[in-house]
Write a protein that holds these residues in place. Structure first.
Motif, PDB file in Angstrom:
ATOM      1  N   GLU A 102       0.786  -1.226   0.000  1.00 20.50           N
ATOM      2  CA  GLU A 102       0.000   0.000   0.000  1.00 20.50           C
ATOM      3  C   GLU A 102       0.820   1.280   0.000  1.00 20.50           C
ATOM      4  N   ASP A 105       2.074   1.764  -3.441  1.00 15.12           N
ATOM      5  CA  ASP A 105       0.901   1.999  -4.296  1.00 15.12           C
ATOM      6  C   ASP A 105       0.430   3.443  -4.176  1.00 15.12           C
ATOM      7  N   ILE A 129      -0.872  -7.330  -5.864  1.00 15.34           N
ATOM      8  CA  ILE A 129      -1.712  -7.307  -4.662  1.00 15.34           C
ATOM      9  C   ILE A 129      -1.231  -8.445  -3.762  1.00 15.34           C
ATOM     10  N   ARG A 143     -10.295   3.733  -2.537  1.00 16.20           N
ATOM     11  CA  ARG A 143     -11.116   3.785  -3.753  1.00 16.20           C
ATOM     12  C   ARG A 143     -10.441   4.600  -4.850  1.00 16.20           C
ATOM     13  N   GLU A 146      -7.271   2.645  -6.095  1.00 13.85           N
ATOM     14  CA  GLU A 146      -7.637   1.473  -6.893  1.00 13.85           C
ATOM     15  C   GLU A 146      -8.193   1.863  -8.252  1.00 13.85           C
ATOM     16  N   TYR A 149      -5.211   2.234 -10.526  1.00  8.90           N
ATOM     17  CA  TYR A 149      -4.601   0.981 -10.989  1.00  8.90           C
ATOM     18  C   TYR A 149      -5.536   0.207 -11.923  1.00  8.90           C
ATOM     19  N   ARG A 150      -6.846   0.343 -11.743  1.00  9.04           N
ATOM     20  CA  ARG A 150      -7.771  -0.295 -12.683  1.00  9.04           C
ATOM     21  C   ARG A 150      -7.668   0.347 -14.066  1.00  9.04           C
ATOM     22  N   SER A 155      -3.153  -4.514 -11.982  1.00  5.75           N
ATOM     23  CA  SER A 155      -3.127  -5.376 -10.805  1.00  5.75           C
ATOM     24  C   SER A 155      -2.928  -6.842 -11.143  1.00  5.75           C
ATOM     25  N   TYR A 166     -10.282  -9.200  -3.870  1.00  6.99           N
ATOM     26  CA  TYR A 166     -10.191  -7.945  -4.622  1.00  6.99           C
ATOM     27  C   TYR A 166     -11.405  -7.764  -5.540  1.00  6.99           C
ATOM     28  N   TYR A 170     -13.667  -4.555  -5.254  1.00  5.65           N
ATOM     29  CA  TYR A 170     -13.431  -3.517  -6.254  1.00  5.65           C
ATOM     30  C   TYR A 170     -13.974  -3.870  -7.638  1.00  5.65           C
TER      31      TYR A 170
END
Length: 372
Positions: A102, A105, A129, A143, A146, A149-150, A155, A166, A170
């Protein structure tokens, strides 16, 4: 190709070990760098750095101290990171930036907000992850991070448990690349062990995630059982609980005579074959490196059937208890464990680990991702 791994610190940890194992790949044409977000400063740090340098990995030290006090310190480190990221991009022109856990990240996300977008235009973002639970107590931050990264389709999960957790939270299923471990080539004898006892090892951070409260309850239940001796190696916020249990958890408040607490053991894998069993009552894991290292180094694991821990062992593994039920633990240690064929368990776990958790297989899978 220049690949930069971002890790929290140069120190002992599962994610740090994964990053090092990938970066030590000898694949021609790929040059690896490892960057710490906070400056590691433990007895293990020099060894970690020497290992990377001996594998021709370029290291980048941080000036932000690693203070294990509050997530606020990690936020400050993340806010300061864009200046370092700017230098890295302008000086080294990375092709891939690969983040682990984290704090890195968050640092990379903050850098993406503060630096010109064109600097990242030709950079492949990858993120592993490592855990089934992310951003505890920081849902809003999580949120936003993430979503970043989406957007980059970055990921990668280390186990089915991590992928499923995950996806549930998410809404995106990540591909899986299992962590890899290597068999220790130079095993050492751990001194001192207790002769004529079944020597049990508990090793890791003394934190709630690792099931420390369950460990202490089991120690109390087995206070009068002199068949076993527990070596607990680690440190963390629940160290005092372990100390209190050992000093007064026996019959009528007497000290325990079948347990001891030691500092973290570096190069732990080289000592694993000295013990009879590894005890892991973890509440959850990502994909436990410790369990895999134990199996591949012929140390059977006594485990809680927890996400990310049960994935590291055969489906029919007999030394598992569900939900850290202390009565079940008491029964396992009390009557079952002394009767098992330990050598059969050693062979079974070793074969499973060799088949599923090869370091080279892990390196090749990640390098396929880098080349996309």
């Amino acid at each position: 190709m220049r690949v930069f791994h971002l890790i929290t610190h140069f120190d002992l940890g599962g994610a740090e070990r994964v990053a090092a194992n990938i970066a030590e790949s000898a694949t021609p044409g790929i040059h690896y760098h490892v960057v710490e977000i906070m400056r590691g400063n433990s007895a293990y740090t020099p060894r970690f750095i020497d290992e990377l340098r001996s594998a021709n990995v370029h290291i980048h030290r941080s000036v932000v101290p690693d203070i294990n006090w509050h997530f606020l310190v990690q936020r400050i480190a993340a806010l300061l990171f864009p200046l370092r990221m700017l230098y890295i991009i302008l000086r080294w022109r990375p092709d891939v930036i690969h983040s682990h856990t984290e704090t890195p990240d968050l640092a990379l996300y903050v850098a993406s907000l503060m630096l010109p977008k064109r600097l990242f235009r030709n950079v492949r973002i990858v993120r592993t992850i490592h855990n089934t639970r992310l951003w505890t107590g920081l849902d809003g931050v999580g949120r936003r991070v993430e979503a970043f990264y989406r957007r980059h389709d970055a990921s990668i999960a280390i186990s089915h448990s991590v992928r499923n957790a995950y996806a549930e939270r998410y809404g995106m299923e990540a591909p899986i690349i299992h962590n890899g471990v290597a068999e220790e080539k130079h095993p050492q004898t751990f001194e001192p062990l207790m002769p004529d006892r079944i020597n049990i090892l508990f090793a890791g951070r003394l934190e709630p995630q690792k099931g420390v409260s369950t460990l202490c309850e089991v120690l109390k239940r087995l206070a009068a059982d002199q068949r076993y001796f527990f070596t607990i190696a680690g440190d963390g916020t629940q160290r005092q609980l372990v100390e209190q249990t050992i000093s007064s958890g026996g019959v009528d408040g007497a000290p325990l005579t079948n347990a001891r607490l030691l500092p973290p053991v570096f190069s732990l894998a080289s000592y694993m074959s000295s013990f009879d069993y590894l005890f892991m009552p973890s509440e959850f894991e990502g994909l436990s490196m410790l369990s895999m290292e134990a199996s591949i180094n012929r140390l059977p694991v006594i485990a809680n059937r927890a996400p990310g821990l049960s994935d590291t062992l055969p489906d029919d593994w007999p030394l598992m208890v569900s939900d850290n039920n202390v009565d079940d633990w008491t029964a396992l240690f009390g009557s079952y464990l002394p009767t098992v064929n330990r050598q059969q368990l050693v062979d079974k776990a070793h074969s499973f680990a060799v088949e599923h958790f090869s370091v080279r297989k892990m390196q090749e899978r990640y390098e396929e991702v880098y080349n996309k």
